[in-house]
Design an enzyme around this catalytic site. Structure first.
Site, PDB file in Angstrom:
ATOM      1  N   ASP A  96      -1.691   6.413   6.322  1.00  0.00           N
ATOM      2  CA  ASP A  96      -2.721   5.485   5.874  1.00  0.00           C
ATOM      3  C   ASP A  96      -2.972   4.526   7.034  1.00  0.00           C
ATOM      4  O   ASP A  96      -2.156   3.662   7.329  1.00  0.00           O
ATOM      5  CB  ASP A  96      -2.219   4.730   4.634  1.00  0.00           C
ATOM      6  CG  ASP A  96      -3.216   3.698   4.119  1.00  0.00           C
ATOM      7  OD1 ASP A  96      -4.259   3.493   4.767  1.00  0.00           O
ATOM      8  OD2 ASP A  96      -2.941   3.089   3.056  1.00  0.00           O
TER       9      ASP A  96
ATOM     10  N   LYS B 168     -11.965  -2.200   6.686  1.00  0.00           N
ATOM     11  CA  LYS B 168     -11.119  -3.080   7.492  1.00  0.00           C
ATOM     12  C   LYS B 168     -11.606  -3.085   8.948  1.00  0.00           C
ATOM     13  O   LYS B 168     -11.902  -4.116   9.510  1.00  0.00           O
ATOM     14  CB  LYS B 168      -9.650  -2.649   7.440  1.00  0.00           C
ATOM     15  CG  LYS B 168      -9.083  -2.416   6.044  1.00  0.00           C
ATOM     16  CD  LYS B 168      -8.880  -3.691   5.266  1.00  0.00           C
ATOM     17  CE  LYS B 168      -8.588  -3.546   3.790  1.00  0.00           C
ATOM     18  NZ  LYS B 168      -7.651  -2.558   3.342  1.00  0.00           N
TER      19      LYS B 168
ATOM     20  N   TRP C 160       0.824  -1.214   0.000  1.00  0.00           N
ATOM     21  CA  TRP C 160       0.000   0.000   0.000  1.00  0.00           C
ATOM     22  C   TRP C 160       0.855   1.259   0.000  1.00  0.00           C
ATOM     23  O   TRP C 160       0.534   2.233  -0.706  1.00  0.00           O
ATOM     24  CB  TRP C 160      -0.989  -0.002   1.159  1.00  0.00           C
ATOM     25  CG  TRP C 160      -1.950  -1.155   1.057  1.00  0.00           C
ATOM     26  CD1 TRP C 160      -2.054  -2.206   1.909  1.00  0.00           C
ATOM     27  CD2 TRP C 160      -2.913  -1.394   0.018  1.00  0.00           C
ATOM     28  NE1 TRP C 160      -3.022  -3.086   1.465  1.00  0.00           N
ATOM     29  CE2 TRP C 160      -3.565  -2.612   0.317  1.00  0.00           C
ATOM     30  CE3 TRP C 160      -3.286  -0.702  -1.139  1.00  0.00           C
ATOM     31  CZ2 TRP C 160      -4.570  -3.150  -0.501  1.00  0.00           C
ATOM     32  CZ3 TRP C 160      -4.289  -1.233  -1.945  1.00  0.00           C
ATOM     33  CH2 TRP C 160      -4.915  -2.434  -1.622  1.00  0.00           C
TER      34      TRP C 160
HETATM   35  C1  LIG Z   1      -7.107  -2.103   1.981  1.00  0.00           C
HETATM   36  C2  LIG Z   1      -6.092  -1.047   2.063  1.00  0.00           C
HETATM   37  C3  LIG Z   1      -6.020  -0.001   1.128  1.00  0.00           C
HETATM   38  C4  LIG Z   1      -6.927   0.073  -0.072  1.00  0.00           C
HETATM   39  O1  LIG Z   1      -8.178   0.501   0.306  1.00  0.00           O
HETATM   40  P1  LIG Z   1      -9.352   0.774  -0.766  1.00  0.00           P
HETATM   41  O2  LIG Z   1     -10.416   1.354   0.096  1.00  0.00           O
HETATM   42  O3  LIG Z   1      -9.701  -0.544  -1.381  1.00  0.00           O
HETATM   43  O4  LIG Z   1      -8.832   1.731  -1.766  1.00  0.00           O
HETATM   44  C5  LIG Z   1      -5.069   0.976   1.308  1.00  0.00           C
HETATM   45  N1  LIG Z   1      -4.220   0.942   2.347  1.00  0.00           N
HETATM   46  C6  LIG Z   1      -4.250  -0.040   3.269  1.00  0.00           C
HETATM   47  C7  LIG Z   1      -3.295  -0.022   4.403  1.00  0.00           C
HETATM   48  C8  LIG Z   1      -5.190  -1.062   3.150  1.00  0.00           C
HETATM   49  O5  LIG Z   1      -5.221  -2.047   4.061  1.00  0.00           O
END
Ligand SMILES: *Cc1c(COP(=O)(O)O)cnc(C)c1O
Length: 362
Positions: free
Chosen positions: A173, A197, A104
């Site tokens: 993030d 998540k 990511w």
């Molecule tokens: C799942 C995830 C993403 C992607 O998220 P989307 O909502 O599908 O764009 C980005 N960063 C992390 C750390 C993730 O676990």
């Protein structure tokens, strides 16, 4: 119905608290006495205002955010933030620092580069297949922000504590660990998290942004790609994902009122992870893939002695009511995602199954 539910270790979309799902079910045909479903009411109604305002308020309380922070609900997932962050916050001629800890964060770096922005990758754990979090990172004093991925969902690593950026705003993030533990929000200029998540259903990304960063947003960006569009409209510039925001509100209410806040959930999450890692460390059948000091409390990645056994493990686990244990397709192996909604009982049941499997196959 409840009896048919499995132990869900999916990485995302992932398990939600059962009581929240039941509340959604109960209120689905007649939301708050309106005679309509939450999916049928106007996003401009007083009823929805109450939902979104309560979600914002609970976020601020849980994370102890002061008045300089705004909580926004945006679409495009965490992935659109990879683009929006440099587009809004990194003027041409300036630079930003990025730490590469796997899939990511690599994608965040790639999107900034596609925009032609000047970014520096100041640390990376690529040399060991992203199995650790780099320590003692030196940041460039002229960086406008420092971007990190607080928890690496795929590689199973997590920043145990956040790096000292000497006043440069941290941008993080937190898709897979927001609301899982306490931390000091002050060093953060921006926090973002795809909801699916740890805080809700797919379709919405929570963005927490501090006012000094909002001031950096250029005027000439497309409206839908500009933070100020959403900060000046309480995330209601266009139709937001109402249902997802509603479920987030319920999850946050559960966190505050049933669990008792982030101190409590952190304690529970640490115990859950400890039990699983202890299972690896006390034998040599299951092996954790992340280095010990970098292990994630949310995504526990592990291997069995060979791929054939891994296939058998996942197959038998599924048969026994344990879902989502296959590692991400890019890395293989196994992964148990143990977000806030995963109970200690689920962990104990999984460990029981793992020990049984080891006895038969070890
Ligand atoms: C799942 C995830 C993403 C992607 O998220 P989307 O909502 O599908 O764009 C980005 N960063 C992390 C750390 C993730 O676990």
């Amino acid at each position: 119905m409840k009896e048919n539910r499995i132990y869900n270790f999916n990485a995302g979309p992932a398990a939600l608290p059962l009581s929240v799902l039941e509340e959604v079910k109960e209120s689905f045909l007649n939301f708050a006495g309106s005679g309509m479903s939450i999916t049928e009411i106007s996003h401009r109604s007083k009823l929805f205002d109450e939902v979104i305002n309560d979600a914002v308020l609970r976020t601020k309380r849980l994370l102890k955010l002061d008045d300089r922070y705004q909580v926004l609900f945006l679409q495009g997932g965490a992935s659109l933030q990879f683009t929006m962050i440099p587009m809004n916050l990194l003027p041409d001629g300036k630079t930003a620092d990025y730490v590469d800890t796997g899939t990511w964060s690599s994608k965040a770096i790639k999107e900034a580069q596609i925009l032609g922005k000047n970014i520096k990758v100041v640390a990376s754990s690529k040399d060991k297949n992203y199995s650790y979090i780099p320590g003692n990172v030196k940041f460039n004093s002229d960086a406008v922000y420092v971007h990190i991925t607080s928890n690496n969902t795929i590689k199973g690593t997590q920043w145990a504590s956040f790096p000292d950026t000497k006043g440069i705003p941290l941008v993080a993030d937190m898709s897979s660990d927001i609301m899982s533990r306490t931390f000091d929000p002050k060093p953060f200029g921006l926090i973002y998290a795809g909801a699916q998540k740890n805080i809700g259903p797919a379709g919405v990304c929570m963005v927490i942004i501090r006012e000094d960063l909002l001031k950096m947003v250029p005027e000439n960006l497309p409206s839908m790609l500009k933070y100020t569009t959403f900060s000046s409209s309480n995330s209601l510039y266009n139709t937001p994902p109402c249902f997802s925001i509603y479920v987030i509100q319920l999850v946050l209410k559960w966190l505050e009122e049933t669990i008792g806040g982030l101190d409590k959930i952190e304690e529970i999450n640490k115990e859950k992870a400890r039990l699983l890692y202890e299972t690896f460390d006390s034998g040599n059948f299951y092996k954790g893939t992340a280095e010990k000091g970098s292990r994630s409390l949310m995504n526990v990645t592990f291997r069995l002695p060979n791929e054939e056994l891994e296939g058998k493990f996942i197959q038998e686990a599924t048969k026994n009511g344990f879902g989502g244990l296959k590692g991400h397709r890019s890395v293989g192996g196994c992964r148990a995602s143990i977000y806030n909604a995963t109970t200690i009982d689920a962990i104990r049941a999984l460990i029981g199954f793992m020990k049984e499997f080891e006895k038969k196959n070890g």
